[in-house]
Design an enzyme around this catalytic site. Structure first.
Site, PDB file in Angstrom:
ATOM      1  N   LYS A   1       0.830  -1.211   0.000  1.00  0.00           N
ATOM      2  CA  LYS A   1       0.000   0.000   0.000  1.00  0.00           C
ATOM      3  C   LYS A   1       0.864   1.261   0.000  1.00  0.00           C
ATOM      4  O   LYS A   1       0.612   2.204  -0.753  1.00  0.00           O
ATOM      5  CB  LYS A   1      -0.932  -0.003   1.208  1.00  0.00           C
ATOM      6  CG  LYS A   1      -2.018  -1.066   1.145  1.00  0.00           C
ATOM      7  CD  LYS A   1      -2.845  -1.068   2.418  1.00  0.00           C
ATOM      8  CE  LYS A   1      -3.921  -2.132   2.390  1.00  0.00           C
ATOM      9  NZ  LYS A   1      -4.720  -2.140   3.644  1.00  0.00           N
TER      10      LYS A   1
ATOM     11  N   GLY B   1      -0.662   0.647   6.160  1.00  0.00           N
ATOM     12  CA  GLY B   1      -1.042  -0.225   7.256  1.00  0.00           C
ATOM     13  C   GLY B   1      -2.049  -1.273   6.843  1.00  0.00           C
ATOM     14  O   GLY B   1      -2.812  -1.082   5.890  1.00  0.00           O
ATOM     15  N   ASP B   2      -2.032  -2.397   7.559  1.00  0.00           N
ATOM     16  CA  ASP B   2      -3.031  -3.440   7.327  1.00  0.00           C
ATOM     17  C   ASP B   2      -3.166  -4.264   8.605  1.00  0.00           C
ATOM     18  O   ASP B   2      -2.222  -4.350   9.391  1.00  0.00           O
ATOM     19  CB  ASP B   2      -2.654  -4.348   6.169  1.00  0.00           C
ATOM     20  CG  ASP B   2      -3.856  -5.120   5.654  1.00  0.00           C
ATOM     21  OD1 ASP B   2      -4.597  -4.561   4.829  1.00  0.00           O
ATOM     22  OD2 ASP B   2      -4.080  -6.269   6.097  1.00  0.00           O
ATOM     23  N   SER B   3      -4.348  -4.844   8.811  1.00  0.00           N
ATOM     24  CA  SER B   3      -4.590  -5.639  10.013  1.00  0.00           C
ATOM     25  C   SER B   3      -5.280  -6.950   9.671  1.00  0.00           C
ATOM     26  O   SER B   3      -6.075  -7.017   8.735  1.00  0.00           O
ATOM     27  CB  SER B   3      -5.473  -4.866  11.006  1.00  0.00           C
ATOM     28  OG  SER B   3      -4.860  -3.679  11.415  1.00  0.00           O
TER      29      SER B   3
END
Length: 198
Positions: A55, A71-73
């Site tokens: 990203k 960011g990623d979760s």
């Protein structure tokens, strides 16, 4: 100095603005499924970091921003990756399985700067309360769980159903401020440089 957030997450934006940092927002158009397909079997922490990196890099290619944070979760429930459900049916099934149980929320960050790039992962154990069927249906009616990793939030309608968290609570909302501060420090920046009005 201004930060660019490479994410559409309202939760991440809320964490930053609450900490006195108002970023610009550029949403990347990366094919998350294709990235994950190429990482089948990899640890969840590696997968969220890869998505965060993709990203940030996609936004870096299309903007002239100086500092870019991706960011990623993902939520790990008994070894199974629980991402965004997107449908009521999937969210209902997940919430029923999660009630009274715990899982680990992993949040990956990737920071790109003129001085280099660095990344890391924040993890926290989330203990979900014993939600009744009525509470699950009420929560589903808000539509909040349809668009978040693990089908829950701690800073919205889902907050009352989370009994406790072991680890960084900011990471559970999608952006770990301590990790972000550490990443900045690794590249010679301070968090204070990003505070509004500085």
């Amino acid at each position: 100095m201004r930060l660019c957030l490479a994410s559409a997450s309202a939760g991440r934006l809320k964490v930053l603005t609450g900490a006195g940092i108002t970023p610009t927002v550029h949403v990347s158009q990366v094919d998350e499924e294709a990235i994950l397909d190429g990482m089948a079997g990899a640890p969840i922490a590696e997968q969220v970091l890869a998505l965060a990196k993709a990203k940030a890099e996609a936004v870096a290619e299309t903007t002239g921003e100086e500092l870019i944070l991706g960011g990623d979760s993902m939520f790990d429930m008994a070894g199974q990756i629980v991402g965004k459900p997107h449908t009521v049916e999937v969210a209902r099934e997940r919430l029923r399985a999660m009630r009274g149980n715990s899982g680990v929320l992993h949040t990956g960050h990737w920071l790109i700067t003129p001085r280099g790039a660095v990344g890391g992962v924040s993890s926290a154990t989330v203990h979900v309360g014993h939600m009744t069927d009525e509470e699950i249906e009420g929560y589903l009616a808000t539509e909040e769980p349809l668009h978040v990793a693990g089908s829950f939030t701690i800073d919205g309608y889902g907050g009352p159903f989370i009994d406790r968290i072991e680890g960084d609570p900011h990471g559970v909302t999608g952006l770990s401020l301590p990790l972000f501060r550490d990443l900045l420090g690794q590249l010679g920046y301070t968090i204070m440089e990003l505070w509004d009005g500085r």
